[in-house]
Design a protein around this motif. Sequence first.
Motif, PDB file in Angstrom:
ATOM      1  N   GLU A  27       0.821  -1.210   0.000  1.00  0.00           N
ATOM      2  CA  GLU A  27       0.000   0.000   0.000  1.00  0.00           C
ATOM      3  C   GLU A  27       0.860   1.268   0.000  1.00  0.00           C
ATOM      4  N   LYS A  28       1.940   1.277   0.775  1.00  0.00           N
ATOM      5  CA  LYS A  28       2.830   2.445   0.828  1.00  0.00           C
ATOM      6  C   LYS A  28       3.491   2.675  -0.536  1.00  0.00           C
ATOM      7  N   THR A  29       3.872   1.608  -1.205  1.00  0.00           N
ATOM      8  CA  THR A  29       4.470   1.724  -2.539  1.00  0.00           C
ATOM      9  C   THR A  29       3.462   2.304  -3.523  1.00  0.00           C
ATOM     10  N   ALA A  30       2.215   1.851  -3.438  1.00  0.00           N
ATOM     11  CA  ALA A  30       1.160   2.386  -4.308  1.00  0.00           C
ATOM     12  C   ALA A  30       0.966   3.871  -4.030  1.00  0.00           C
ATOM     13  N   GLN A  31       0.967   4.238  -2.755  1.00  0.00           N
ATOM     14  CA  GLN A  31       0.828   5.637  -2.380  1.00  0.00           C
ATOM     15  C   GLN A  31       1.984   6.463  -2.959  1.00  0.00           C
ATOM     16  N   ASN A  32       3.199   5.923  -2.883  1.00  0.00           N
ATOM     17  CA  ASN A  32       4.364   6.612  -3.443  1.00  0.00           C
ATOM     18  C   ASN A  32       4.255   6.774  -4.954  1.00  0.00           C
ATOM     19  N   LYS A  33       3.698   5.803  -5.622  1.00  0.00           N
ATOM     20  CA  LYS A  33       3.520   5.891  -7.075  1.00  0.00           C
ATOM     21  C   LYS A  33       2.480   6.956  -7.422  1.00  0.00           C
ATOM     22  N   LEU A  34       1.400   6.992  -6.666  1.00  0.00           N
ATOM     23  CA  LEU A  34       0.339   7.962  -6.927  1.00  0.00           C
ATOM     24  C   LEU A  34       0.778   9.395  -6.647  1.00  0.00           C
ATOM     25  N   THR A  35       1.735   9.565  -5.745  1.00  0.00           N
ATOM     26  CA  THR A  35       2.239  10.902  -5.446  1.00  0.00           C
ATOM     27  C   THR A  35       3.457  11.260  -6.293  1.00  0.00           C
ATOM     28  N   GLY A  36       3.938  10.316  -7.095  1.00  0.00           N
ATOM     29  CA  GLY A  36       5.064  10.596  -7.982  1.00  0.00           C
ATOM     30  C   GLY A  36       6.427  10.377  -7.359  1.00  0.00           C
ATOM     31  N   ARG A  37       6.477   9.862  -6.141  1.00  0.00           N
ATOM     32  CA  ARG A  37       7.765   9.605  -5.494  1.00  0.00           C
ATOM     33  C   ARG A  37       8.470   8.406  -6.113  1.00  0.00           C
ATOM     34  N   THR A  38       7.671   7.463  -6.606  1.00  0.00           N
ATOM     35  CA  THR A  38       8.187   6.246  -7.222  1.00  0.00           C
ATOM     36  C   THR A  38       7.552   6.097  -8.594  1.00  0.00           C
ATOM     37  N   ASP A  39       8.342   5.699  -9.572  1.00  0.00           N
ATOM     38  CA  ASP A  39       7.827   5.519 -10.927  1.00  0.00           C
ATOM     39  C   ASP A  39       7.018   4.234 -11.049  1.00  0.00           C
ATOM     40  N   PHE A  40       6.061   4.256 -11.957  1.00  0.00           N
ATOM     41  CA  PHE A  40       5.316   3.052 -12.302  1.00  0.00           C
ATOM     42  C   PHE A  40       6.169   2.203 -13.229  1.00  0.00           C
ATOM     43  N   THR A  41       6.106   0.890 -13.043  1.00  0.00           N
ATOM     44  CA  THR A  41       6.751  -0.014 -13.999  1.00  0.00           C
ATOM     45  C   THR A  41       5.803  -0.185 -15.186  1.00  0.00           C
ATOM     46  N   TYR A  42       6.320  -0.720 -16.272  1.00  0.00           N
ATOM     47  CA  TYR A  42       5.458  -0.935 -17.431  1.00  0.00           C
ATOM     48  C   TYR A  42       4.316  -1.907 -17.105  1.00  0.00           C
ATOM     49  N   PRO A  43       4.591  -3.040 -16.424  1.00  0.00           N
ATOM     50  CA  PRO A  43       3.464  -3.931 -16.078  1.00  0.00           C
ATOM     51  C   PRO A  43       2.412  -3.247 -15.198  1.00  0.00           C
ATOM     52  N   GLU A  44       2.837  -2.379 -14.286  1.00  0.00           N
ATOM     53  CA  GLU A  44       1.877  -1.644 -13.450  1.00  0.00           C
ATOM     54  C   GLU A  44       1.052  -0.679 -14.291  1.00  0.00           C
ATOM     55  N   PHE A  45       1.703  -0.045 -15.232  1.00  0.00           N
ATOM     56  CA  PHE A  45       1.016   0.857 -16.161  1.00  0.00           C
ATOM     57  C   PHE A  45      -0.051   0.086 -16.944  1.00  0.00           C
ATOM     58  N   ARG A  46       0.322  -1.087 -17.464  1.00  0.00           N
ATOM     59  CA  ARG A  46      -0.618  -1.895 -18.255  1.00  0.00           C
ATOM     60  C   ARG A  46      -1.798  -2.367 -17.395  1.00  0.00           C
ATOM     61  N   LYS A  47      -1.508  -2.819 -16.185  1.00  0.00           N
ATOM     62  CA  LYS A  47      -2.584  -3.271 -15.293  1.00  0.00           C
ATOM     63  C   LYS A  47      -3.548  -2.122 -14.988  1.00  0.00           C
ATOM     64  N   THR A  48      -2.989  -0.943 -14.779  1.00  0.00           N
ATOM     65  CA  THR A  48      -3.816   0.228 -14.490  1.00  0.00           C
ATOM     66  C   THR A  48      -4.702   0.566 -15.680  1.00  0.00           C
TER      67      THR A  48
END
Length: 87
Positions: A27-48
């Motif tokens: 959940e913390k990693t997802a939060q970091n991705k949504l706030t731009g602290r961590t980049d999305f991977t390509y598989p995460e982008f596709r799933k989204t």
Amino acid sequence: MFNNLRTALRQKGISVRQYAEILGIGEKTAQNKLTGRTDFTYPEFRKTCTLLYEYNADYLFQKSTKAVYTMLFFAVTNHKQNHFVNG
């Protein structure tokens, strides 16, 4: 930072915790991705994109203007400070 993505998740009734489970991350990693602290991977982008197929990917992953200006401000500020210290 990704306000459109957050809004789309909310409209579909998907919490950050559920979104994290779908992506297979914490959940913390997802939060970091949504706030731009961590980049999305390509598989995460596709799933989204698959999860939120009703929305255009450019719309979902558009960074908010305020966040972009904030990033630019800090980049310029840090550059000036480094230049002052090193120059």
